[in-house]
Design a protein around this motif. Structure first.
Motif, PDB file in Angstrom:
ATOM      1  N   GLY A   1       0.764  -0.780  -0.065  1.00  0.00           N
ATOM      2  CA  GLY A   1       0.367  -0.123  -0.453  1.00  0.00           C
ATOM      3  C   GLY A   1       1.237   1.118  -0.154  1.00  0.00           C
ATOM      4  N   SER A   2       2.197   1.107   0.303  1.00  0.00           N
ATOM      5  CA  SER A   2       3.303   2.802   0.269  1.00  0.00           C
ATOM      6  C   SER A   2       2.821   3.045  -1.281  1.00  0.00           C
ATOM      7  N   GLY A   3       2.950   4.638  -0.676  1.00  0.00           N
ATOM      8  CA  GLY A   3       2.451   5.354  -2.038  1.00  0.00           C
ATOM      9  C   GLY A   3       1.411   5.295  -2.925  1.00  0.00           C
ATOM     10  N   VAL A   4       0.375   4.576  -2.072  1.00  0.00           N
ATOM     11  CA  VAL A   4      -1.388   4.892  -3.235  1.00  0.00           C
ATOM     12  C   VAL A   4      -2.247   4.963  -1.269  1.00  0.00           C
ATOM     13  N   PRO A   5      -2.950   6.357  -1.724  1.00  0.00           N
ATOM     14  CA  PRO A   5      -3.551   6.692  -1.047  1.00  0.00           C
ATOM     15  C   PRO A   5      -4.510   5.639  -1.414  1.00  0.00           C
ATOM     16  N   GLU A   6      -5.550   5.306  -1.844  1.00  0.00           N
ATOM     17  CA  GLU A   6      -7.229   4.409  -1.639  1.00  0.00           C
ATOM     18  C   GLU A   6      -6.799   3.244  -2.610  1.00  0.00           C
ATOM     19  N   LEU A   7      -5.666   2.609  -1.379  1.00  0.00           N
ATOM     20  CA  LEU A   7      -5.842   0.884  -2.713  1.00  0.00           C
ATOM     21  C   LEU A   7      -7.040   0.215  -2.023  1.00  0.00           C
ATOM     22  N   GLU A   8      -7.913   0.359  -1.448  1.00  0.00           N
ATOM     23  CA  GLU A   8      -9.028  -0.219  -1.806  1.00  0.00           C
ATOM     24  C   GLU A   8      -9.249  -0.147  -2.630  1.00  0.00           C
ATOM     25  N   GLY A   9     -10.722  -1.183  -3.796  1.00  0.00           N
ATOM     26  CA  GLY A   9     -11.178  -0.980  -4.428  1.00  0.00           C
ATOM     27  C   GLY A   9     -10.371  -0.631  -5.681  1.00  0.00           C
ATOM     28  N   ARG A  10      -8.550  -0.734  -5.787  1.00  0.00           N
ATOM     29  CA  ARG A  10      -8.114  -0.923  -6.594  1.00  0.00           C
ATOM     30  C   ARG A  10      -7.326  -1.546  -6.975  1.00  0.00           C
ATOM     31  N   THR A  11      -7.743  -2.820  -6.447  1.00  0.00           N
ATOM     32  CA  THR A  11      -6.762  -4.245  -6.468  1.00  0.00           C
ATOM     33  C   THR A  11      -6.576  -4.862  -8.185  1.00  0.00           C
ATOM     34  N   GLY A  12      -7.334  -4.507  -9.151  1.00  0.00           N
ATOM     35  CA  GLY A  12      -7.324  -4.902  -9.815  1.00  0.00           C
ATOM     36  C   GLY A  12      -7.686  -6.830 -10.520  1.00  0.00           C
ATOM     37  N   PRO A  13      -7.069  -7.580 -11.291  1.00  0.00           N
ATOM     38  CA  PRO A  13      -7.496  -8.722 -11.445  1.00  0.00           C
ATOM     39  C   PRO A  13      -7.072  -9.682  -9.914  1.00  0.00           C
ATOM     40  N   GLY A  14      -8.324 -11.077 -10.991  1.00  0.00           N
ATOM     41  CA  GLY A  14      -7.665 -11.592  -9.052  1.00  0.00           C
ATOM     42  C   GLY A  14      -8.442 -11.565  -8.422  1.00  0.00           C
ATOM     43  N   PRO A  15      -8.449 -13.010  -7.309  1.00  0.00           N
ATOM     44  CA  PRO A  15      -9.134 -12.125  -6.265  1.00  0.00           C
ATOM     45  C   PRO A  15      -8.543 -11.365  -5.628  1.00  0.00           C
ATOM     46  N   ALA A  16      -9.559  -9.926  -4.538  1.00  0.00           N
ATOM     47  CA  ALA A  16      -9.297  -9.354  -4.261  1.00  0.00           C
ATOM     48  C   ALA A  16      -8.998  -9.776  -2.341  1.00  0.00           C
ATOM     49  N   PRO A  17      -7.956 -10.250  -2.426  1.00  0.00           N
ATOM     50  CA  PRO A  17      -7.343 -10.274  -1.056  1.00  0.00           C
ATOM     51  C   PRO A  17      -7.395  -9.572   0.911  1.00  0.00           C
ATOM     52  N   SER A  18      -8.449 -10.074   1.170  1.00  0.00           N
ATOM     53  CA  SER A  18      -8.791  -8.789   2.467  1.00  0.00           C
ATOM     54  C   SER A  18      -8.097  -7.734   3.024  1.00  0.00           C
ATOM     55  N   SER A  19      -6.295  -8.168   2.600  1.00  0.00           N
ATOM     56  CA  SER A  19      -5.824  -7.112   3.000  1.00  0.00           C
ATOM     57  C   SER A  19      -4.489  -7.430   1.858  1.00  0.00           C
ATOM     58  N   PRO A  20      -3.928  -6.682   1.189  1.00  0.00           N
ATOM     59  CA  PRO A  20      -2.618  -6.838   0.359  1.00  0.00           C
ATOM     60  C   PRO A  20      -1.906  -6.706   1.158  1.00  0.00           C
ATOM     61  N   GLN A  21      -1.165  -6.466   2.491  1.00  0.00           N
ATOM     62  CA  GLN A  21      -0.291  -6.630   2.879  1.00  0.00           C
ATOM     63  C   GLN A  21      -0.312  -8.211   3.492  1.00  0.00           C
ATOM     64  N   SER A  22      -1.097  -8.356   4.128  1.00  0.00           N
ATOM     65  CA  SER A  22      -0.429 -10.049   3.797  1.00  0.00           C
ATOM     66  C   SER A  22       0.426 -10.676   3.019  1.00  0.00           C
ATOM     67  N   LEU A  23      -0.301 -10.293   0.963  1.00  0.00           N
ATOM     68  CA  LEU A  23       0.970 -11.026   0.730  1.00  0.00           C
ATOM     69  C   LEU A  23       2.501 -10.185   0.902  1.00  0.00           C
ATOM     70  N   VAL A  24       2.840  -9.198   1.237  1.00  0.00           N
ATOM     71  CA  VAL A  24       4.145  -8.845   1.285  1.00  0.00           C
ATOM     72  C   VAL A  24       4.550  -9.465   2.789  1.00  0.00           C
ATOM     73  N   ASN A  25       3.853  -9.194   3.621  1.00  0.00           N
ATOM     74  CA  ASN A  25       4.348  -9.735   4.946  1.00  0.00           C
ATOM     75  C   ASN A  25       3.459 -10.955   5.308  1.00  0.00           C
ATOM     76  N   PRO A  26       3.227 -12.151   5.068  1.00  0.00           N
ATOM     77  CA  PRO A  26       2.445 -13.339   4.842  1.00  0.00           C
ATOM     78  C   PRO A  26       3.105 -14.198   6.998  1.00  0.00           C
ATOM     79  N   ARG A  27       1.672 -14.151   7.202  1.00  0.00           N
ATOM     80  CA  ARG A  27       2.420 -14.607   8.946  1.00  0.00           C
ATOM     81  C   ARG A  27       3.091 -16.236   8.470  1.00  0.00           C
ATOM     82  N   ALA A  28       4.600 -15.938  10.147  1.00  0.00           N
ATOM     83  CA  ALA A  28       4.948 -16.970   9.837  1.00  0.00           C
ATOM     84  C   ALA A  28       4.570 -18.408  10.406  1.00  0.00           C
ATOM     85  N   HIS A  29       5.172 -19.893   9.828  1.00  0.00           N
ATOM     86  CA  HIS A  29       4.622 -20.227  10.164  1.00  0.00           C
ATOM     87  C   HIS A  29       5.520 -20.784  11.537  1.00  0.00           C
TER      88      HIS A  29
END
Length: 99
Positions: free
Chosen positions: A50-78
């Motif tokens: 989400g850095s540098g993107v003022p309104e990330l919500e609603g702009r996820t584009g193609p593919g499934p909308a993750p509940s929070s795209p942040q989780s794609l960058v820092n997924p939970r550790a096992h």
């Protein structure tokens, strides 16, 4: 997919095709050999954190909308709750201490 100096380079089309086939960012990224956050950025043009993107919500584009795209960058550790090797070591150590 191209490999350049040990790094995997994917195109937007490859990511979109993997998304259509796999139905999740994580699985599509794994299939392509890249991190989910990178797959998200290649497909959408937006950073998953989400850095540098003022309104990330609603702009996820193609593919499934993750509940929070942040989780794609820092997924939970096992974090396994049990490890048989560690438990065996602790039992052995306790038995030695209690003798």
């Amino acid at each position: 997919m191209n490999e350049s100096q040990g790094e995997v380079v994917v195109t937007r089309e490859q990511v979109l095709e993997a998304l259509r086939a796999e139905h999740s960012w994580e699985v599509a990224a794994q299939t392509l050999g890249v991190k989910p956050g990178l797959a998200f950025m290649v497909a959408t043009g937006l950073p998953a954190d989400g850095s540098g993107v003022p309104e990330l919500e609603g702009r996820t584009g193609p593919g499934p909308a993750p509940s929070s795209p942040q989780s794609l960058v820092n997924p939970r550790a096992h974090n396994p709750l049990r490890n048989e090797l560690i438990e065996a070591w602790v039992r052995g150590r306790a038995a030695r201490e209690l003798r």
